[in-house]
Motif scaffolding. Structure first.
Motif, short mmCIF file in Angstrom:
data_model
loop_
_atom_site.label_atom_id
_atom_site.label_comp_id
_atom_site.label_asym_id
_atom_site.label_seq_id
_atom_site.Cartn_x
_atom_site.Cartn_y
_atom_site.Cartn_z
N ASN A 245 0.64 -1.21 -0.26
CA ASN A 245 0.00 -0.01 -0.13
C ASN A 245 0.91 1.24 0.27
O ASN A 245 0.46 2.49 0.43
N ILE A 246 2.60 1.06 -0.23
CA ILE A 246 2.77 2.32 -0.61
C ILE A 246 3.03 3.21 -2.20
O ILE A 246 3.46 2.19 -2.79
N ASP A 247 2.79 4.31 -2.34
CA ASP A 247 3.54 4.82 -3.59
C ASP A 247 4.17 5.56 -3.78
O ASP A 247 4.28 7.01 -2.90
N VAL A 248 5.41 4.68 -4.03
CA VAL A 248 6.51 5.82 -4.00
C VAL A 248 6.84 7.16 -4.54
O VAL A 248 8.02 7.80 -4.16
N THR A 249 5.98 7.64 -5.02
CA THR A 249 5.64 9.03 -5.63
C THR A 249 5.31 9.92 -5.17
O THR A 249 4.57 10.91 -4.90
N VAL A 251 5.40 11.56 -1.53
CA VAL A 251 6.31 11.49 0.14
C VAL A 251 5.74 10.78 0.73
O VAL A 251 6.80 10.70 2.03
N GLU A 252 4.17 11.65 1.14
CA GLU A 252 3.61 11.10 2.75
C GLU A 252 4.00 9.69 3.11
O GLU A 252 4.57 8.89 3.90
N ASP A 253 4.64 8.87 1.49
CA ASP A 253 3.82 7.17 1.42
C ASP A 253 5.45 7.32 2.67
O ASP A 253 5.51 6.00 2.64
N LEU A 254 5.56 7.66 1.41
CA LEU A 254 7.30 7.21 1.68
C LEU A 254 7.94 7.61 3.26
O LEU A 254 8.90 6.54 3.59
N ILE A 259 10.30 4.86 8.54
CA ILE A 259 10.19 4.99 9.87
C ILE A 259 8.64 3.35 9.83
O ILE A 259 10.10 3.07 10.33
N LYS A 260 8.70 3.16 9.04
CA LYS A 260 7.75 1.98 9.40
C LYS A 260 8.99 0.21 9.43
O LYS A 260 8.80 -0.58 9.68
N GLY A 261 10.33 0.77 8.36
CA GLY A 261 10.60 -0.02 7.83
C GLY A 261 11.88 -0.39 9.44
O GLY A 261 11.74 -1.03 9.51
#
Ligand SMILES: Cc1cc2nc3c(=O)[nH]c(=O)nc-3n(C[C@H](O)[C@H](O)[C@H](O)COP(=O)(O)OP(=O)(O)OC[C@H]3O[C@@H](n4cnc5c(N)ncnc54)[C@H](O)[C@@H]3O)c2cc1C
Length: 410
Positions: A245-249, A251-254, A259-261
């Motif tokens: 559920n991450i869109d790397v384009t 910046v909030e997802d990134l 942090i989660k990683g």
């Protein structure tokens, strides 16, 4: 969303080149070196302070897909890199592919760029482009030196995310975030008794599988298979979980993923200490950048789909990829048209953002295959400069002859 008006101002043109490569990942350096070796004057723009992208900054330290299971299908620039790394004692053949030392690769790419007179701008983010009808003319950059412009005759987009497609209204596909391939933060543990650890993983698959509990449906942990002994003594590299559920384009997802990683890494590091071989292990480092697998894919002159694999060998083949869909056809060819976008005549795309379907992406996104598309883009750009034509009008036979001379397998 509320907006403000940013007043326009004059922006200095700091440099001009035949070929401007956006993004210095494994594909960007492959494209840049290939174009420079053919005589083009090349500039490369990279947002971080080193070359290699995921290979050096995401610690994707394994070159996969070099063979179709039996014979080699990728040579060219990628093979030259492997040879150079082996000469530095920084690469080794393992059953999964070629494992390498990322710091050696960073150094090697610096040397290759310097030797081939490639003008590099590190710590420079390309942020947009200015086009005149169907020609891109300038790329706008942001860095500590402020906002600047670099002029180019031909641009090669090797950003992974196909950023210029967004800036130039080039058609592309990007799936909804819940359908995109997940991201991963890789990391390295030091002071591991590697032999004991290997033995333990082999003997206790169930215990490893159940070791980490993460109560989050967006996270999958894959500790059993997501690790590899590196070339450094007592060191193990982990590519051991997926964040969905991450869109790397975005910046909030990134930001969330980074942090989660690190939170999940911490859990794994603590948990593995109870396992044989890991008692005295410690976290050496997490990768400087989160590992992105999928975002934009351009919809180019040809879009490679799964259905193509059963009967096609393309006349404009510029590289090969292993065919994981079929046992009968061991590898497939990648048409040059997958690198050519619609709507703009002087940009080529290479790497994981080329024109392929989501299903096919897994076949072409491994580093060696990505490097091969970079080599083709760089060679095509240099030929386009030489003949004064757009990349889409390059003579395919001449392109293929040049690639074959560079030991590329078509
Ligand atoms: C976790 C993970 C595990 C993987 N495992 C393997 C594996 O085992 N083996 C394998 O062969 N492949 C693997 N892959 C795939 C492989 O790493 C990538 O597909 C490959 O690196 C893509 O290369 P690229 O150059 O297109 O993109 P990237 O490696 O992402 O490089 C893009 C470069 O462009 C720069 N950039 C981006 N946007 C801009 C901008 N606007 N301005 C300036 N610079 C910019 C970036 O900083 C980066 O240096 C894995 C990928 C991930 C994420």
């Amino acid at each position: 969303m509320k907006t403000i008006f940013e007043e326009g101002k004059e922006v200095p043109i700091i440099h001009s080149s035949d070929v401007v490569v956006l993004g210095g990942g494994p594909v960007g350096i492959s494209a840049a070196v290939s174009a420079a070796k053919m005589g083009a004057d090349v500039t490369l723009i990279e947002q971080y302070g080193y070359l290699g992208g995921q290979a050096t900054g995401g610690w994707v330290i394994l070159l996969c897909g070099l063979t179709d299971g039996r014979k080699q299908i990728i040579r060219g620039f990628c093979q030259e890199v492997i040879n150079e790394l082996q000469a530095m004692n920084a690469a080794s053949l393992v059953p999964e592919g070629v494992v390498f030392e990322p710091e050696a690769m960073k150094y090697l790419f610096d040397q290759l760029a310097t030797k081939n007179s490639i003008k590099i701008y590190f710590h420079t983010l390309a942020t947009s482009m200015i086009r005149n009808r169907k020609q891109a003319e300038y790329v706008i950059t942001e860095s500590k030196s402020g906002r600047n412009v670099i002029k180019g005759r031909i641009f090669i987009d090797t950003t992974g995310d196909g950023d210029s497609a967004e800036w130039c209204n080039i058609p592309y596909e990007k799936l909804d975030r819940d359908k995109l391939l997940p991201v991963t933060l890789t990391f390295r543990l030091g002071n591991v008794n590697v032999e004991k650890a290997k033995e333990f993983f082999k003997e206790n698959p169930k215990r490893i599988k159940d070791l980490i509990q993460v109560n989050d449906s967006n996270i999958d942990v894959n500790l059993q298979y997501g690790w590899l002994a590196t070339l450094n003594k007592s060191e193990i590299w982990f590519d051991a979980f997926f964040i969905k559920n991450i869109d790397v384009t975005d910046v909030e997802d990134l930001t969330y993923a980074e942090i989660k990683g690190r939170e999940i890494v911490r859990k794994i590091v603590d948990a593995v200490k109870s396992l044989s071989g890991f008692e005295d292990s410690y976290l050496e480092d997490t990768a400087p950048q989160i590992g992105c697998r999928e975002s934009r894919r351009i919809i180019g002159e040809y879009a490679l789909r799964k259905e193509d694999f059963w009967d096609k060998s393309f006349e404009d083949s510029i590289a090969r990829a292993r065919n994981m869909f079929s046992k009968e056809y061991e590898s497939i060819s990648i048409p040059y048209r997958c690198l050519i976008p619609k709507g703009v005549d002087n940009i080529l795309f290479a790497g994981r953002c080329i024109s392929v379907s989501h299903e096919v992406l897994d076949l072409v996104r491994e580093i060696p295959c990505c490097m091969a598309t970079g080599q083709a883009a760089g060679t095509a750009a240099a030929l386009a400069i030489k003949h004064g034509v757009n990349p889409g009008d390059v003579n395919i036979k001449e392109l293929q002859e040049n690639l074959i001379a560079q030991k590329v397998i078509l």
